[in-house]
Design an enzyme around this catalytic site. Structure first.
Site, short mmCIF file in Angstrom:
data_model
loop_
_atom_site.label_atom_id
_atom_site.label_comp_id
_atom_site.label_asym_id
_atom_site.label_seq_id
_atom_site.Cartn_x
_atom_site.Cartn_y
_atom_site.Cartn_z
N THR A 1 2.93 -15.43 0.40
CA THR A 1 1.98 -16.39 0.98
C THR A 1 1.49 -15.98 2.36
OG1 THR A 1 3.91 -17.72 1.60
CG2 THR A 1 2.69 -18.37 -0.37
N ASN A 2 2.10 -15.00 3.01
CA ASN A 2 1.53 -14.52 4.27
C ASN A 2 0.16 -13.90 4.02
OD1 ASN A 2 3.88 -15.33 5.55
ND2 ASN A 2 4.78 -13.29 5.55
N ASP A 3 0.12 -12.93 3.11
CA ASP A 3 -1.16 -12.30 2.79
C ASP A 3 -2.09 -13.25 2.05
OD1 ASP A 3 -0.77 -9.91 4.05
OD2 ASP A 3 -0.18 -8.80 2.27
N MET A 60 8.00 -43.31 28.24
CA MET A 60 7.10 -44.36 28.73
C MET A 60 7.76 -45.11 29.88
SD MET A 60 5.44 -45.55 25.12
CE MET A 60 7.02 -45.56 24.30
N HIS A 76 18.24 -37.72 32.23
CA HIS A 76 17.04 -37.40 31.46
C HIS A 76 17.11 -36.01 30.85
CE1 HIS A 76 12.90 -35.79 31.06
NE2 HIS A 76 12.67 -36.97 30.52
N CYS A 82 8.21 -15.52 -1.33
CA CYS A 82 8.97 -14.64 -0.44
C CYS A 82 8.31 -14.44 0.91
CB CYS A 82 9.21 -13.28 -1.11
SG CYS A 82 7.71 -12.38 -1.54
N LYS A 136 13.31 -50.85 20.25
CA LYS A 136 14.11 -51.58 21.23
C LYS A 136 14.04 -53.08 20.96
CE LYS A 136 14.06 -49.94 25.30
NZ LYS A 136 13.58 -49.49 26.64
N ARG A 181 20.41 -48.16 20.08
CA ARG A 181 19.50 -47.40 19.23
C ARG A 181 20.29 -46.28 18.57
NH1 ARG A 181 16.06 -45.05 24.35
NH2 ARG A 181 17.72 -43.82 25.29
N SER A 199 6.26 -13.46 -7.70
CA SER A 199 6.74 -13.87 -6.38
C SER A 199 5.52 -14.01 -5.48
CB SER A 199 7.72 -12.86 -5.80
OG SER A 199 8.18 -13.28 -4.53
N ARG A 228 12.08 -5.10 1.40
CA ARG A 228 10.88 -4.36 1.77
C ARG A 228 11.25 -2.89 1.98
NH1 ARG A 228 10.41 -9.43 5.64
NH2 ARG A 228 12.60 -8.83 5.65
N GLY A 268 12.67 -42.19 27.58
CA GLY A 268 12.18 -41.79 28.89
C GLY A 268 10.72 -41.41 28.96
N GLU A 273 -0.47 -12.32 -4.14
CA GLU A 273 -0.79 -12.48 -2.72
C GLU A 273 -2.28 -12.38 -2.40
OE1 GLU A 273 1.35 -9.36 -0.58
OE2 GLU A 273 1.49 -8.25 -2.46
N ARG A 281 10.59 -4.72 -3.56
CA ARG A 281 9.16 -4.50 -3.52
C ARG A 281 8.88 -3.02 -3.25
NH1 ARG A 281 5.75 -7.40 1.12
NH2 ARG A 281 6.63 -5.70 2.37
N ARG A 312 9.94 -53.44 29.80
CA ARG A 312 10.28 -52.13 29.24
C ARG A 312 9.43 -51.83 28.02
NH1 ARG A 312 15.85 -50.55 30.58
NH2 ARG A 312 16.89 -52.19 31.77
N TYR A 367 12.74 -20.46 -7.09
CA TYR A 367 13.49 -20.16 -5.87
C TYR A 367 12.54 -19.94 -4.70
CZ TYR A 367 12.17 -15.25 -6.53
OH TYR A 367 11.46 -14.09 -6.67
#
Length: 886
Positions: free
Chosen positions: A772-774, A108, A457, A837, A28, A341, A769, A563, A106, A750, A619, A97, A857
């Site tokens: 990354t979850n496991d 602060m 708001h 994946c 501001k 702004r 591939s 899957r 809004g 994995e 898979r 302000r 990819y």
């Protein structure tokens, strides 16, 4: 006074700063300084820097030299305005302000009309010739000061004001006369004295210092902390404070106040958008207590001001190169700009505006892509209300933020937050929202208010968060004390289901059916620009032709994860799968699998046809077999009931055998047990059937002219010998089926050991591939379900983790294993194709990492495809920027 105290400059007059000083002056303050140097009509003032805020937060008091600078700056302000601070004849009034370097609308605090007391109010009345106006300013000041500085709830003041309106028989504040306002002020001052134990401060200098300190403290108020956490804003940035000469929109009908957007922040249409109130001050618009008028109506009520406002809108948008959110006040027919702004906007508007500004030559395509947050695109991809059934709405308000949402009615923000944390979908229903409701807004699916306008708001915050919102629903009557609401004849209590459509402003009883979104030409063109920039390919996790069709429509360049277990779960074939599991010998399993083979082949045929010309990564079966059987406890209960009812011996024996097999397949830790390649090695008939179905489907579709590029993926490999044996099986089945054409065989990386031994595996595998979850589970030693249910929230709130590692890839740990796998794999096989994946394939931060480590990819759910396309482009642009400085 120390040496540092003397050398530090804490205050900058507006004419001393510029927009490049945002970090020091806040957004501001920097923009007020910029507009001042541009010669725009900005009331004079000065900015107390974020450095002063940081020192106040550290020491708990203002630096001594700051106090001296404040009074020097106030003296300059008095000279500029020809008024004296604290004068009984012609008093200078100021606003105080907040203004953080990062926009936090809004969150602060602000204090207006500072400098008034029971004596200076008389001077203001004489100077303006309007006693009622002066008393109204004092009334507003006591309320704001009491709330912001001393923490007296606004509702306590509002009840006094509401009582005064009722006694006077009027419905709005500006109809209260001087006598009524004096009574209100007396009651306000009595409330202040009772709540604080001391009289209201009469000394304007004391008022100013207290207000500045209150704004410093507001950086750490609850709503600001919640907002920063939601928006990812660091806690150590701090806020500047802007002290500015007051201009008054509430002097009469030739004055007013309003908010103007240089383009529609909801749709992105290139039209002026905003609202104003005549005879009002700034807080009247955002507070939602009076219904404002559309900005274009000003062309009739204040035509000269409207033309000047249109000119300023063009000047400011061209100067900043982006859509502006402008606050203005009109005093005596003269226009003043109080703030500009970069405007918050809906995701739909963000895409439209970025697209149009490229077409208009204002910004480049690259700039356009960096202005749109990939995560925001998800709002454009979700369903809207299906009105095909001609269901009538039960109410209508102002469509403040587009999109549709259903949920349980909640009247209290604390309750909304609690229920949302418990996984319930809620709608926050309030008379109006205030900054104190931020945590409820964050947790809610959408917001519905009975009061307020398009720039109140609730509207501004909801648009910024991409949440559906309806405001100003006049038919909605809310009794917070009884926890009830009425919308026409419909009575609502906590927990009742309703649906809101923030695009049309309609409210519906119950949970409505939703329809898929239609993507605009602007959206598609924008993503095509992203495709020209990105290096990473974007594929989809899709298991059915329907998923594949959606993914392809969203721009997927193939399937990165099909899957096959999801195909097994289909109810019509589950019985055959269970027969296969119940088999006692290899021959019995093959017999059961023979029933599944044509079904599986048909699955692949449909998928290949849908993905004509694009790669499809399949898979092989991954989950443990017990997932295909009924729950053990459920089976036990069914057996008990069958025995009690005298069921036939054959049926009972079958059920007991199923129970026995389910018990036998139970594991202490199934995620680390008999699953993935281990299942294929110990039950080879299963993988043989799946590979045969793939190859037979390939032959069938190629005969029909369908070009297909299949990739067969062996899951959960931790040792090259596992992969080698199963890859040999694939080749053996290929020989049995005959010439099937080109395809690849690779593996899913994995577990940590696969990353460490990636070089050995790459000597055999044709692609990697990363699952990354496991990989996250096995690296952290977390069970995802247990972690997210029992302790992840604690870890995140206590700062033990920066992000949920199942949502954002952990670069320091999991990421290092991925990097190792990529480097070691490609050191062995130079052209190794590598992708990801897991769910991380649709997360923008994780996509940036995938770009940096050189993956080919990412693959994600169909509805994350547009997000991934834009995130991949932004990663490429950011990498190019980083390269300039290497």
């Amino acid at each position: 006074m120390g040496e540092d105290d003397r050398q530090t400059k804490y205050i900058y007059r507006f004419e001393e700063g510029s927009r490049d000083m945002r970090g020091l002056l806040g957004g501001k303050g920097a923009n007020l300084a910029e507009m001042t140097t541009m010669g725009l009509p900005v009331p004079p003032g000065f900015t107390i820097t974020t450095l002063a805020s940081a020192e106040y937060r550290r020491d708990g008091k203002m630096p001594e030299s700051l106090l001296r600078e404040i009074w020097e700056a106030m003296s300059d302000l008095e000279s500029a305005r020809g008024r004296e601070f604290g004068s009984k004849d012609n008093p200078l009034l100021v606003s105080v302000r907040s203004g953080a370097p990062v926009s936090m609308p809004g969150m602060m605090d602000t204090v207006l009309n500072l400098g008034l007391n029971t004596e200076t109010v008389q001077g203001l009345a004489r100077a303006t010739g309007d006693e009622r106006f002066a008393l109204d300013c004092l009334r507003r000041f006591v309320q704001m000061f009491g709330n912001v500085v001393r923490g007296i709830p606004t509702g306590d003041f509002e009840r006094i004001l509401e009582s005064a309106r009722e006694d006077a028989g009027v419905t709005t504040d500006h109809r209260l006369g001087p006598d009524e306002l004096e009574q209100v002020i007396d009651r306000y001052l009595d409330l202040y004295r009772r709540r604080t134990g001391e009289p209201f401060p009469e000394d304007p200098r004391h008022q100013l210092i207290e207000a500045v300190e209150a704004v410093f403290r507001s950086w750490d108020n609850q709503r600001a902390v919640v907002y920063r956490r939601h928006q990812g804003i660091p806690d150590d940035v701090g806020t500047a404070v802007n002290v500015q000469s007051m201009v008054f929109g509430n002097l009469g009908n030739d004055g007013g106040t309003g908010v103007l957007f240089t383009r529609d922040p909801a749709s992105g249409d290139p039209l002026l958008y905003g609202e104003y109130l005549q005879n009002a001050q700034g807080e009247d618009v955002v507070a939602g207590l009076r219904t404002p008028r559309a900005i274009d109506e000003m062309a009739q009520t204040m035509p000269d001001v409207y033309e000047e406002l249109k000119r300023l809108a063009v000047v400011l948008e061209e100067h900043y190169g982006d859509v502006q959110d402008i606050e203005f006040t009109v005093e005596g027919g003269e226009l003043f700009v109080l703030q500009t702004r970069t405007a918050k906007r809906t995701p739909a508007a963000a895409v439209r505006i970025a697209h149009d500004m490229v077409v208009e030559g204002v910004i480049s395509r690259e700039e356009a892509m960096m202005r749109v947050n990939p995560e925001d695109l998800s709002v454009l991809l979700h369903p809207s209300i299906d009105l095909a059934g001609e269901v009538d709405s039960v109410g209508r308000g102002l469509p403040a933020s587009p999109g549709a949402a259903s949920g349980k009615v909640v009247f209290d923000s604390d309750e909304a937050e609690r229920m949302a944390n418990d996984g319930e979908r809620v709608l926050l229903v309030r008379p109006e929202t205030t900054p104190d409701d931020i945590h409820g807004i964050v947790g809610a699916q959408g917001i519905l208010t009975s009061r307020g306008g398009m720039t109140c708001h609730a509207a501004i915050v909801a648009r910024g968060m991409g949440k559906p919102c309806i405001v100003g629903c006049g038919e909605l009557k809310i009794d917070l004390a009884q926890q009830k609401a009425w919308l026409g004849s419909l009575e609502l209590e906590p927990g009742d289901l309703i649906t809101i459509d923030g695009t049309t402003g309609s409210v519906f009883a119950g949970e409505m059916e939703l329809v898929e979104p239609i993507l605009t030409s602007h959206f598609r063109t924008f993503l095509e620009w992203a495709d020209e920039v990105r290096v990473l390919g974007v594929r989809a996790n899709a298991d059915t032709p329907v998923d594949a069709a959606v993914a392809r429509d969203f721009g997927a360049e193939g399937i990165g994860l099909c899957r096959t277990e999801h195909m097994f779960m289909e109810p019509r074939r589950l019985k055959a799968v269970q027969n296969m599991i119940m088999a006692n010998t290899s021959e019995e399993r093959r017999e059961a699998l023979a029933e599944i083979l044509p079904l599986q082949r048909s699955d692949f045929v449909e998928l290949f046809e849908q993905m004509h010309g694009l790669p499809v990564t399949i898979r092989l079966l991954d989950p443990p077999l017990h997932e295909f059987l009924p729950d053990v406890a459920q089976l036990k209960e069914e057996i008990r009931e069958m025995r009690a009812s005298g069921a036939g011996w054959t049926a009972l024996a079958e059920k007991e055998e199923l129970h026995s097999r389910a018990v036998g397949l139970q594991e202490s830790n199934p995620m680390l047990g008999l699953r993935g390649c281990r299942l294929g090695l110990t039950r080879p008939e299963i993988y043989e059937m799946q590979v045969r179905a793939i190859f037979e489907a390939m032959i069938q579709v190629r005969e029909d002219g369908v070009e297909i590029l299949p990739e067969i993926m062996i899951p959960l490999v931790s040792d090259v010998r596992e992969y080698r044996e199963l890859a040999a099986m694939v080749r053996r089945v290929e020989e049995e089926v005959g010439s099937v054409g080109d395809h690849l065989v690779g593996t899913m990386i994995e577990v940590p050991r696969a990353c460490i031994t990636a070089g050995e595996i790459a000597a055999e595998a044709e692609f990697f591939s990363f699952g990354t979850n496991d990989l996250t589970q096995t690296t952290f030693g977390f069970s995802r379900d247990d972690a997210e249910a029992k302790f992840m929230h604690h870890y995140l709130t206590e700062g033990l983790l920066d992000d949920n590692p199942f949502a954002v890839l952990d670069e320091a740990g999991v990421g290092e294993l991925v990097r190792m796998g990529v480097d070691r794999g490609r050191s062995e096989r130079g052209g190794l194709k590598i992708g990801i994946c897991g769910e991380h394939g649709g997360d923008p931060k994780s996509i940036d990492f995938c770009h940096r480590v050189g993956m080919d990819y990412v693959s994600c759910s169909p509805y994350r495809i547009p997000i991934a396309r834009l995130a991949a482009a932004r990663a490429a642009l950011a990498d190019a920027d980083r390269s300039e400085y290497r």
